[in-house]
Design an enzyme around this catalytic site. Structure first.
Site, PDB file in Angstrom:
ATOM      1  N   ARG A  57     103.191  15.933  -9.103  1.00 43.79           N
ATOM      2  CA  ARG A  57     103.536  17.349  -8.929  1.00 43.79           C
ATOM      3  C   ARG A  57     102.294  18.118  -8.500  1.00 43.79           C
ATOM      4  NH1 ARG A  57     106.130  17.732 -14.645  1.00 43.79           N
ATOM      5  NH2 ARG A  57     104.701  15.968 -14.777  1.00 43.79           N
ATOM      6  N   ARG A  62      90.320  18.002  -9.232  1.00 46.52           N
ATOM      7  CA  ARG A  62      89.612  19.241  -8.888  1.00 46.52           C
ATOM      8  C   ARG A  62      88.492  19.553  -9.878  1.00 46.52           C
ATOM      9  NH1 ARG A  62      94.479  23.242  -8.223  1.00 46.52           N
ATOM     10  NH2 ARG A  62      92.779  24.767  -8.210  1.00 46.52           N
ATOM     11  N   ASP A  68      99.755  20.932  -7.072  1.00 48.46           N
ATOM     12  CA  ASP A  68      99.648  22.374  -7.310  1.00 48.46           C
ATOM     13  C   ASP A  68      99.770  23.177  -6.024  1.00 48.46           C
ATOM     14  OD1 ASP A  68      99.193  22.545 -10.114  1.00 48.46           O
ATOM     15  OD2 ASP A  68      97.167  21.750  -9.801  1.00 48.46           O
TER      16      ASP A  68
END
Lengths: 272, 272
Positions: free
Chosen positions: A69, A219, A71
């Site tokens: 999923r 990230r 972002d």
């Protein structure tokens, strides 16, 4: 028709699966999308894909499950999802691929492969690895081509130092310091198979591969490694950040626009 | 002040150059721009650059000359232009680069290098070569990432056949068959130094290098080579097209979105 025959047909119908399952590989430009998951406002890849599939199915609702999923703002070159179509639709791989891509127009989402899979196959649970690429444009001038497709860092990055720092993250660890505070995974333990820092001309790429990742893990690792690359952190501080098991001990979250979900692995590969 | 001194100062001013010349290297995304040259409607790279320079000069008009007047939709990673700034501005390379890039915001045009050059130096006339890259996305599915940055061709291209065809175009020829009918160059003779066909994953790149090109020459060569790659033309038909000296003898013009001006050469290189 005899009552017996009607009963038999009904029994046959009950035994038969109610749907056929298809795996699809997707490419998308995350710019302007709210990410994979359906949201109350904004365009999501999930909603666009399910709407396209539902149109192909003549209005009968088709749902999807994804491997990752992503972002808002994150891109994909090799996302995988599965879709459950009604059984009575005659489908062929190229027609699923082209039909979905057609109905996904004019959005920057395309199906690049499609393959029928068993009903016990799941894009999410059958996946054995996920791979990501993070692109940093490392030069003084801002990007003109692909501005929403890289993270722009002006100061020169030392990729040898970054790799030295990255090496502390490879292997099995408690990644609490590198997961989003809102991360819903039950365990913070993950095994990172690959974390490689490469220079490609003006760009620095960080390649990551693992069975699965925590929310924002890539990230957060990239944001922390950028401090090492700029000389603001010594590489070994990564080890201390990991040991601290606290999000505050690691560096900032790198922006979504540099991140690409590049592939999802299955054994066997449904796309052959 | 004595009249003599005033006269002397005036004479000094007359001898001094009225401007300082700067070479700039530019990157831009041609999507949505009308191309390099100023038009009555739409945004041009020239107008955006000159407006940015004029702002840096406190409103005093700065004009530019470019190495290559790219068409609408064509991109650049290494375009070169020169700008004439007033002499009284204290300028440094990084300040020209960053100042122009700042004033070019929010447009997808950035200055990536800047260097002061002599007043006899011309971005156009001093150039000894120009290089272009043409990107074809060669796969069944339409592009989702970078849709306005490649030409999408579904049917598989045979790059060996394309290179065989391309070899007929290398060298000095009358390129009448490959120039736009509206091309204003006095001579159709050009010397093509490099025309190379390369496969990069799902993409086919055509690399071209020459002292200079005719209008639409690269796009017309690419459009014609695409027929060879698809098996619709035998490679040797390229030789006949060249000999015919008629635009009708060659293939179609490939669309602008796949084309990138990648570099302009000077001896010596002003950017060092």
């Amino acid at each position: 028709m005899s009552d017996l025959l009607v009963d038999e047909l009904q029994a046959e119908r009950d035994r038969a699966p109610a749907y056929q399952r298809w795996a699809v590989k997707l490419e998308y430009d995350g710019t302007g999308l709210v990410g994979w998951q359906r949201q109350t406002s904004g365009l999501s890849v999930q909603a666009l894909l399910e709407e396209a599939a539902t149109r192909m199915a003549g209005g009968r609702r088709v749902t999807s499950i994804t491997a990752g999923r992503t972002d808002s703002g994150v891109h994909a070159t090799g996302q995988v999802a599965h879709l459950d179509f009604p059984t009575d639709m005659p489908l062929l791989p190229y027609r699923v691929r082209d039909g979905l891509s057609y109905h996904l127009k004019p959005h920057a989402v395309a199906v690049i492969e499609a393959a029928q899979v068993g009903l016990d196959w799941s894009a999410r649970f059958s996946a054995t690895w996920r791979s990501y690429r993070y692109r940093i444009l490392n030069r003084p001038s801002r990007p003109a081509l692909g501005a929403s497709h890289v993270w722009h860092l002006r100061s020169p990055l030392d990729i040898d130092l970054m790799q030295e720092g990255a090496n502390y993250l490879i292997g099995s660890h408690d990644f609490t310091s590198f997961r989003a505070v809102a991360c819903q995974a039950r365990s913070p333990l993950r095994t990172l198979d690959i974390l490689r820092v490469e220079r490609h001309g003006e760009e620095v790429w960080i390649i990551a591969k693992a069975r699965s990742f925590l929310h924002h893990q890539v990230r957060n690792m990239v944001g922390t490694l950028s401090l090492v690359g700029q000389g603001r952190w010594k590489p070994e501080r990564i080890a201390h950040a990991l040991e601290a098991k606290s999000r505050c001990a690691a560096g900032p979250t790198a922006p979504p626009e540099g991140l690409y979900l590049t592939g999802v692995g299955y054994e066997p590969d449904p796309f052959g």
